[in-house]
Design a protein around this motif. Structure first.
Motif, PDB file in Angstrom:
ATOM      1  N   MET A 269       0.834  -1.212   0.000  1.00  0.00           N
ATOM      2  CA  MET A 269       0.000   0.000   0.000  1.00  0.00           C
ATOM      3  C   MET A 269       0.869   1.262   0.000  1.00  0.00           C
ATOM      4  O   MET A 269       0.577   2.236  -0.707  1.00  0.00           O
ATOM      5  CB  MET A 269      -0.932   0.000   1.222  1.00  0.00           C
ATOM      6  CG  MET A 269      -2.025  -1.057   1.132  1.00  0.00           C
ATOM      7  SD  MET A 269      -2.877  -1.301   2.712  1.00  0.00           S
ATOM      8  CE  MET A 269      -3.811   0.212   2.823  1.00  0.00           C
ATOM      9  N   ILE A 270       1.946   1.236   0.793  1.00  0.00           N
ATOM     10  CA  ILE A 270       2.864   2.382   0.831  1.00  0.00           C
ATOM     11  C   ILE A 270       3.476   2.598  -0.557  1.00  0.00           C
ATOM     12  O   ILE A 270       3.507   3.723  -1.076  1.00  0.00           O
ATOM     13  CB  ILE A 270       3.971   2.147   1.888  1.00  0.00           C
ATOM     14  CG1 ILE A 270       3.370   2.107   3.297  1.00  0.00           C
ATOM     15  CG2 ILE A 270       5.050   3.225   1.790  1.00  0.00           C
ATOM     16  CD1 ILE A 270       4.321   1.583   4.378  1.00  0.00           C
ATOM     17  N   GLY A 271       3.941   1.501  -1.175  1.00  0.00           N
ATOM     18  CA  GLY A 271       4.513   1.602  -2.512  1.00  0.00           C
ATOM     19  C   GLY A 271       3.472   2.022  -3.540  1.00  0.00           C
ATOM     20  O   GLY A 271       3.765   2.782  -4.468  1.00  0.00           O
ATOM     21  N   GLY A 272       2.236   1.541  -3.362  1.00  0.00           N
ATOM     22  CA  GLY A 272       1.145   1.931  -4.260  1.00  0.00           C
ATOM     23  C   GLY A 272       0.856   3.430  -4.155  1.00  0.00           C
ATOM     24  O   GLY A 272       0.605   4.095  -5.167  1.00  0.00           O
ATOM     25  N   ALA A 273       0.911   3.945  -2.930  1.00  0.00           N
ATOM     26  CA  ALA A 273       0.697   5.380  -2.719  1.00  0.00           C
ATOM     27  C   ALA A 273       1.801   6.185  -3.391  1.00  0.00           C
ATOM     28  O   ALA A 273       1.540   7.204  -4.054  1.00  0.00           O
ATOM     29  CB  ALA A 273       0.663   5.681  -1.213  1.00  0.00           C
ATOM     30  N   ALA A 274       3.049   5.707  -3.245  1.00  0.00           N
ATOM     31  CA  ALA A 274       4.182   6.407  -3.866  1.00  0.00           C
ATOM     32  C   ALA A 274       4.047   6.374  -5.391  1.00  0.00           C
ATOM     33  O   ALA A 274       4.314   7.365  -6.074  1.00  0.00           O
ATOM     34  CB  ALA A 274       5.494   5.758  -3.425  1.00  0.00           C
ATOM     35  N   ALA A 275       3.592   5.214  -5.924  1.00  0.00           N
ATOM     36  CA  ALA A 275       3.418   5.072  -7.370  1.00  0.00           C
ATOM     37  C   ALA A 275       2.310   6.001  -7.879  1.00  0.00           C
ATOM     38  O   ALA A 275       2.456   6.656  -8.912  1.00  0.00           O
ATOM     39  CB  ALA A 275       3.089   3.613  -7.709  1.00  0.00           C
ATOM     40  N   LEU A 276       1.213   6.082  -7.116  1.00  0.00           N
ATOM     41  CA  LEU A 276       0.098   6.966  -7.480  1.00  0.00           C
ATOM     42  C   LEU A 276       0.554   8.429  -7.513  1.00  0.00           C
ATOM     43  O   LEU A 276       0.281   9.165  -8.466  1.00  0.00           O
ATOM     44  CB  LEU A 276      -1.031   6.789  -6.447  1.00  0.00           C
ATOM     45  CG  LEU A 276      -2.267   7.660  -6.577  1.00  0.00           C
ATOM     46  CD1 LEU A 276      -3.101   7.215  -7.769  1.00  0.00           C
ATOM     47  CD2 LEU A 276      -3.121   7.599  -5.307  1.00  0.00           C
ATOM     48  N   PHE A 277       1.270   8.832  -6.469  1.00  0.00           N
ATOM     49  CA  PHE A 277       1.711  10.228  -6.366  1.00  0.00           C
ATOM     50  C   PHE A 277       2.697  10.559  -7.489  1.00  0.00           C
ATOM     51  O   PHE A 277       2.689  11.666  -8.020  1.00  0.00           O
ATOM     52  CB  PHE A 277       2.361  10.456  -4.993  1.00  0.00           C
ATOM     53  CG  PHE A 277       2.340  11.875  -4.526  1.00  0.00           C
ATOM     54  CD1 PHE A 277       1.229  12.693  -4.701  1.00  0.00           C
ATOM     55  CD2 PHE A 277       3.436  12.414  -3.862  1.00  0.00           C
ATOM     56  CE1 PHE A 277       1.213  14.009  -4.246  1.00  0.00           C
ATOM     57  CE2 PHE A 277       3.426  13.730  -3.407  1.00  0.00           C
ATOM     58  CZ  PHE A 277       2.317  14.526  -3.605  1.00  0.00           C
ATOM     59  N   LEU A 278       3.500   9.569  -7.875  1.00  0.00           N
ATOM     60  CA  LEU A 278       4.455   9.796  -8.970  1.00  0.00           C
ATOM     61  C   LEU A 278       3.736   9.843 -10.314  1.00  0.00           C
ATOM     62  O   LEU A 278       3.882  10.807 -11.073  1.00  0.00           O
ATOM     63  CB  LEU A 278       5.514   8.684  -8.995  1.00  0.00           C
ATOM     64  CG  LEU A 278       6.518   8.821 -10.141  1.00  0.00           C
ATOM     65  CD1 LEU A 278       7.502   9.945  -9.862  1.00  0.00           C
ATOM     66  CD2 LEU A 278       7.266   7.527 -10.407  1.00  0.00           C
ATOM     67  N   LEU A 279       2.939   8.818 -10.608  1.00  0.00           N
ATOM     68  CA  LEU A 279       2.383   8.690 -11.966  1.00  0.00           C
ATOM     69  C   LEU A 279       1.283   9.709 -12.233  1.00  0.00           C
ATOM     70  O   LEU A 279       1.087  10.122 -13.370  1.00  0.00           O
ATOM     71  CB  LEU A 279       1.859   7.260 -12.186  1.00  0.00           C
ATOM     72  CG  LEU A 279       2.938   6.178 -12.158  1.00  0.00           C
ATOM     73  CD1 LEU A 279       2.326   4.790 -12.315  1.00  0.00           C
ATOM     74  CD2 LEU A 279       3.986   6.414 -13.246  1.00  0.00           C
ATOM     75  N   VAL A 280       0.541  10.118 -11.201  1.00  0.00           N
ATOM     76  CA  VAL A 280      -0.540  11.084 -11.410  1.00  0.00           C
ATOM     77  C   VAL A 280      -0.042  12.514 -11.200  1.00  0.00           C
ATOM     78  O   VAL A 280      -0.204  13.376 -12.065  1.00  0.00           O
ATOM     79  CB  VAL A 280      -1.735  10.782 -10.480  1.00  0.00           C
ATOM     80  CG1 VAL A 280      -2.825  11.844 -10.648  1.00  0.00           C
ATOM     81  CG2 VAL A 280      -2.300   9.401 -10.797  1.00  0.00           C
ATOM     82  N   ASN A 281       0.567  12.772 -10.042  1.00  0.00           N
ATOM     83  CA  ASN A 281       0.989  14.131  -9.732  1.00  0.00           C
ATOM     84  C   ASN A 281       2.412  14.458 -10.197  1.00  0.00           C
ATOM     85  O   ASN A 281       2.805  15.625 -10.207  1.00  0.00           O
ATOM     86  CB  ASN A 281       0.894  14.387  -8.223  1.00  0.00           C
ATOM     87  CG  ASN A 281      -0.532  14.425  -7.720  1.00  0.00           C
ATOM     88  OD1 ASN A 281      -1.324  13.539  -8.038  1.00  0.00           O
ATOM     89  ND2 ASN A 281      -0.900  15.444  -6.970  1.00  0.00           N
TER      90      ASN A 281
END
Lengths: 142, 143
Positions: free
Chosen positions: A15-27
């Protein structure tokens, strides 16, 4: 429950890595907790102040709701306030000098094979290990 | 829109920290305490977190972020004294209390008075960092 801990660790980690991936790929931003907060604290992050504040709002409120509904989590933080204050000061100064903490250097840095992230992680793990050995086993304060 | 996704990413990060056990200082100190009753949980947390992020970095190659702009460039592989000294200080504090910045924020509402004191001290440390950096750079330049 003890033997289940690694599964929770893995699920939470994903989940932590998923959050980091979301913040990178979207924002298009690096998910570093100390940098996102530090930029708000010292004003260096004022161009994207709202985005930082929104991230921190999510980081504070979602665990607050989960804690209220499903868990009774404990930080088990030491009651020794001198230790708490010293540790907080060290974490604050250290993460800003090094430009990152466990999330920025550890998760986001290592995953792109950044030399800075890997070196920082080696040094904070070493210092963390020494700190526990000295303050727990030699001095007995924690 | 940026703020909505920033909130979602922060929320998922916080939920992950809570579920993984990173907000429990005894688990963090148990992992750092290699001479005590060693707790391997954090290896699974870090490994689990690095995996999706490594895929995300691969995916990002040759693309742009969904909401526009550009992906952050990989920093120069320059190490320097601030990276090393800062990481040593951070690690010392992390071992001492078992909290790093993410879990300190995730546990802010339910971590009791101690958690609030840690947060205040951490913010004070962040404010103190720029003058400390100038001071350290001065020592490094003169030696």
């Amino acid at each position: 429950m003890i033997e289940m801990d690694w599964i929770w660790g893995l699920v939470g980690g994903l989940m932590i890595g998923g959050a980091a991936a979301l913040f990178l790929l979207v924002n298009g931003r690096i998910m570093g907790a100390s940098g996102l907060l530090g930029g708000l604290v010292d004003g260096s992050g004022s161009p994207n102040r709202a985005e930082r504040a929104a991230f921190i709002a999510g980081l504070v409120t979602v665990p607050a709701v989960l804690a209220l509904l499903f868990f009774e989590p404990e930080t088990n933080l030491t009651p020794n306030l001198a230790v708490v204050i010293s540790a907080g000061l060290l974490v604050g100064i250290g993460t800003r000098l090094a430009n990152g903490c466990t999330s920025g250097h550890g998760v986001c840095g290592i995953s792109r094979f950044s030399l800075r992230g890997m070196v920082a992680t080696v040094f904070y793990l070493l210092a963390g290990g020494f700190s526990v050995v000295i303050f727990r086993h030699l001095l007995g304060v924690i | 829109m940026r703020n909505v996704f920033a909130f979602l990413a922060g929320g998922l990060f916080g939920a992950g920290l809570l579920i993984s056990g990173m907000t429990d200082t005894t688990k963090v100190q148990g992992w750092l305490d290699i001479f005590g009753d060693w707790d391997p949980t954090l290896a699974f947390v870090l490994g689990g977190a690095i995996l999706p992020m490594a895929i995300a970095w691969r995916f990002a190659m040759g693309r742009v972020p969904a909401l526009g702009g550009a992906f952050p460039a990989k920093p120069e592989a320059k190490l320097g004294h601030n990276l090393v000294l800062g990481s040593l200080l951070f690690g010392a504090g992390w071992g001492l209390a078992g909290l790093c910045p993410g879990p300190a924020m995730a546990s802010l509402t339910w971590g009791g008075m101690g958690g609030l004191v840690f947060m205040a001290a951490m913010i004070a440390g962040m404010l103190a960092a720029p003058p400390v950096r100038v001071w350290v750079d001065g020592i490094a330049a003169s030696s």
